[in-house]
Design a protein around this motif. Structure first.
Motif, PDB file in Angstrom:
ATOM      1  N   ALA A  25       0.831  -1.208   0.000  1.00  0.00           N
ATOM      2  CA  ALA A  25       0.000   0.000   0.000  1.00  0.00           C
ATOM      3  C   ALA A  25       0.863   1.255   0.000  1.00  0.00           C
ATOM      4  N   LYS A  26       1.916   1.264   0.829  1.00  0.00           N
ATOM      5  CA  LYS A  26       2.799   2.431   0.870  1.00  0.00           C
ATOM      6  C   LYS A  26       3.483   2.656  -0.473  1.00  0.00           C
ATOM      7  N   TYR A  27       3.882   1.589  -1.114  1.00  0.00           N
ATOM      8  CA  TYR A  27       4.527   1.713  -2.427  1.00  0.00           C
ATOM      9  C   TYR A  27       3.553   2.316  -3.451  1.00  0.00           C
ATOM     10  N   ILE A  28       2.333   1.777  -3.501  1.00  0.00           N
ATOM     11  CA  ILE A  28       1.343   2.262  -4.473  1.00  0.00           C
ATOM     12  C   ILE A  28       0.981   3.713  -4.186  1.00  0.00           C
ATOM     13  N   VAL A  29       0.744   4.043  -2.921  1.00  0.00           N
ATOM     14  CA  VAL A  29       0.418   5.431  -2.564  1.00  0.00           C
ATOM     15  C   VAL A  29       1.570   6.345  -2.949  1.00  0.00           C
ATOM     16  N   GLY A  30       2.788   5.918  -2.716  1.00  0.00           N
ATOM     17  CA  GLY A  30       3.950   6.718  -3.108  1.00  0.00           C
ATOM     18  C   GLY A  30       3.995   6.972  -4.611  1.00  0.00           C
ATOM     19  N   GLN A  31       3.658   5.954  -5.389  1.00  0.00           N
ATOM     20  CA  GLN A  31       3.612   6.109  -6.849  1.00  0.00           C
ATOM     21  C   GLN A  31       2.526   7.107  -7.255  1.00  0.00           C
ATOM     22  N   LEU A  32       1.375   7.036  -6.596  1.00  0.00           N
ATOM     23  CA  LEU A  32       0.275   7.962  -6.895  1.00  0.00           C
ATOM     24  C   LEU A  32       0.650   9.398  -6.539  1.00  0.00           C
ATOM     25  N   ILE A  33       1.312   9.580  -5.407  1.00  0.00           N
ATOM     26  CA  ILE A  33       1.733  10.927  -5.005  1.00  0.00           C
ATOM     27  C   ILE A  33       2.739  11.491  -6.005  1.00  0.00           C
ATOM     28  N   MET A  34       3.705  10.679  -6.409  1.00  0.00           N
ATOM     29  CA  MET A  34       4.692  11.143  -7.394  1.00  0.00           C
ATOM     30  C   MET A  34       3.997  11.548  -8.691  1.00  0.00           C
ATOM     31  N   GLU A  35       3.026  10.771  -9.134  1.00  0.00           N
ATOM     32  CA  GLU A  35       2.309  11.096 -10.367  1.00  0.00           C
ATOM     33  C   GLU A  35       1.485  12.369 -10.200  1.00  0.00           C
ATOM     34  N   ARG A  36       0.845  12.530  -9.041  1.00  0.00           N
ATOM     35  CA  ARG A  36       0.068  13.761  -8.792  1.00  0.00           C
ATOM     36  C   ARG A  36       0.973  14.972  -8.913  1.00  0.00           C
ATOM     37  N   LYS A  37       2.128  14.898  -8.272  1.00  0.00           N
ATOM     38  CA  LYS A  37       3.063  16.029  -8.304  1.00  0.00           C
ATOM     39  C   LYS A  37       3.613  16.249  -9.706  1.00  0.00           C
ATOM     40  N   LYS A  38       3.895  15.163 -10.404  1.00  0.00           N
ATOM     41  CA  LYS A  38       4.392  15.260 -11.784  1.00  0.00           C
ATOM     42  C   LYS A  38       3.391  15.989 -12.673  1.00  0.00           C
ATOM     43  N   GLN A  39       2.097  15.734 -12.428  1.00  0.00           N
ATOM     44  CA  GLN A  39       1.048  16.382 -13.212  1.00  0.00           C
ATOM     45  C   GLN A  39       0.716  17.783 -12.713  1.00  0.00           C
ATOM     46  N   GLY A  40       1.355  18.220 -11.631  1.00  0.00           N
ATOM     47  CA  GLY A  40       1.127  19.550 -11.084  1.00  0.00           C
ATOM     48  C   GLY A  40      -0.226  19.693 -10.401  1.00  0.00           C
ATOM     49  N   LEU A  41      -0.756  18.588  -9.887  1.00  0.00           N
ATOM     50  CA  LEU A  41      -2.059  18.622  -9.222  1.00  0.00           C
ATOM     51  C   LEU A  41      -1.888  18.740  -7.718  1.00  0.00           C
ATOM     52  N   THR A  42      -2.870  19.334  -7.080  1.00  0.00           N
ATOM     53  CA  THR A  42      -2.867  19.473  -5.631  1.00  0.00           C
ATOM     54  C   THR A  42      -3.762  18.401  -5.009  1.00  0.00           C
ATOM     55  N   GLN A  43      -3.661  18.278  -3.695  1.00  0.00           N
ATOM     56  CA  GLN A  43      -4.564  17.377  -2.991  1.00  0.00           C
ATOM     57  C   GLN A  43      -6.013  17.823  -3.182  1.00  0.00           C
ATOM     58  N   GLN A  44      -6.234  19.122  -3.256  1.00  0.00           N
ATOM     59  CA  GLN A  44      -7.590  19.630  -3.494  1.00  0.00           C
ATOM     60  C   GLN A  44      -8.094  19.188  -4.856  1.00  0.00           C
ATOM     61  N   ASN A  45      -7.231  19.216  -5.880  1.00  0.00           N
ATOM     62  CA  ASN A  45      -7.627  18.727  -7.210  1.00  0.00           C
ATOM     63  C   ASN A  45      -8.068  17.274  -7.140  1.00  0.00           C
ATOM     64  N   ILE A  46      -7.323  16.459  -6.406  1.00  0.00           N
ATOM     65  CA  ILE A  46      -7.670  15.041  -6.271  1.00  0.00           C
ATOM     66  C   ILE A  46      -8.979  14.900  -5.514  1.00  0.00           C
ATOM     67  N   ALA A  47      -9.143  15.675  -4.450  1.00  0.00           N
ATOM     68  CA  ALA A  47     -10.385  15.626  -3.675  1.00  0.00           C
ATOM     69  C   ALA A  47     -11.582  15.970  -4.569  1.00  0.00           C
ATOM     70  N   ASP A  48     -11.445  17.010  -5.363  1.00  0.00           N
ATOM     71  CA  ASP A  48     -12.532  17.413  -6.262  1.00  0.00           C
ATOM     72  C   ASP A  48     -12.849  16.329  -7.285  1.00  0.00           C
ATOM     73  N   ALA A  49     -11.821  15.704  -7.828  1.00  0.00           N
ATOM     74  CA  ALA A  49     -12.011  14.698  -8.879  1.00  0.00           C
ATOM     75  C   ALA A  49     -12.558  13.377  -8.345  1.00  0.00           C
ATOM     76  N   THR A  50     -12.268  13.072  -7.086  1.00  0.00           N
ATOM     77  CA  THR A  50     -12.685  11.783  -6.526  1.00  0.00           C
ATOM     78  C   THR A  50     -13.926  11.861  -5.653  1.00  0.00           C
ATOM     79  N   GLY A  51     -14.273  13.064  -5.230  1.00  0.00           N
ATOM     80  CA  GLY A  51     -15.381  13.207  -4.289  1.00  0.00           C
ATOM     81  C   GLY A  51     -14.956  12.993  -2.851  1.00  0.00           C
ATOM     82  N   MET A  52     -13.653  12.818  -2.644  1.00  0.00           N
ATOM     83  CA  MET A  52     -13.128  12.680  -1.284  1.00  0.00           C
ATOM     84  C   MET A  52     -12.978  14.072  -0.676  1.00  0.00           C
ATOM     85  N   LYS A  53     -12.978  14.146   0.628  1.00  0.00           N
ATOM     86  CA  LYS A  53     -12.688  15.404   1.305  1.00  0.00           C
ATOM     87  C   LYS A  53     -11.174  15.569   1.357  1.00  0.00           C
TER      88      LYS A  53
END
Length: 90
Positions: A25-53
Motif C-alpha cells: 500500500a505504501k509503495y502504491i500510494v507513493g507512486q500515486l503521489i509522485m504522479e500527482r506532483k508530476k502532473q502539477g495537481l494538488t490534494q484539493q484537485n484530487i479531492a474534487d475529482a474523486t469526491g473525497m474530502k
C-alpha cells in the motif's frame, strides 16, 4: 496493543500478510503521489475529482490507514491512470 500481523504457511514459507499488505500500500500510494506532483495537481484537485474530502486525501497520502482497492482506483482514475494487480513469485 494487539499485533495484527499474521502469517500464512505456504509451501514451507511463512508470509507476514499484514506487513506485506502495508508495504504494498505504501509503495502504491507513493507512486500515486509522485504522479500527482508530476502532473502539477494538488490534494484539493484530487479531492474534487474523486469526491473525497481534502483531509481524507491528506490521510490517504500519509498512509495513516491501508486504503481500499476502491480508493486506490478512484485516486488513480483522477490522474488518468489505472491500478494493475499482478501475481508474481516471491
Amino acid at each position: 496493543m494487539e499485533n495484527t500481523d499474521y502469517t500464512i504457511e505456504a509451501e514451507g514459507r511463512q508470509i507476514l500478510v499484514e506487513q506485506q499488505k502495508n508495504q504494498t500500500a505504501k509503495y502504491i500510494v507513493g507512486q500515486l503521489i509522485m504522479e500527482r506532483k508530476k502532473q502539477g495537481l494538488t490534494q484539493q484537485n484530487i479531492a474534487d475529482a474523486t469526491g473525497m474530502k481534502t483531509p481524507n486525501v491528506t490521510r490517504f497520502e500519509s498512509c495513516k490507514y491501508t486504503p481500499s482497492l476502491d480508493v486506490l482506483m478512484k485516486y488513480a482514475n483522477a490522474l488518468g491512470k489505472k491500478i494493475s494487480i499482478e501475481l508474481v513469485d516471491m
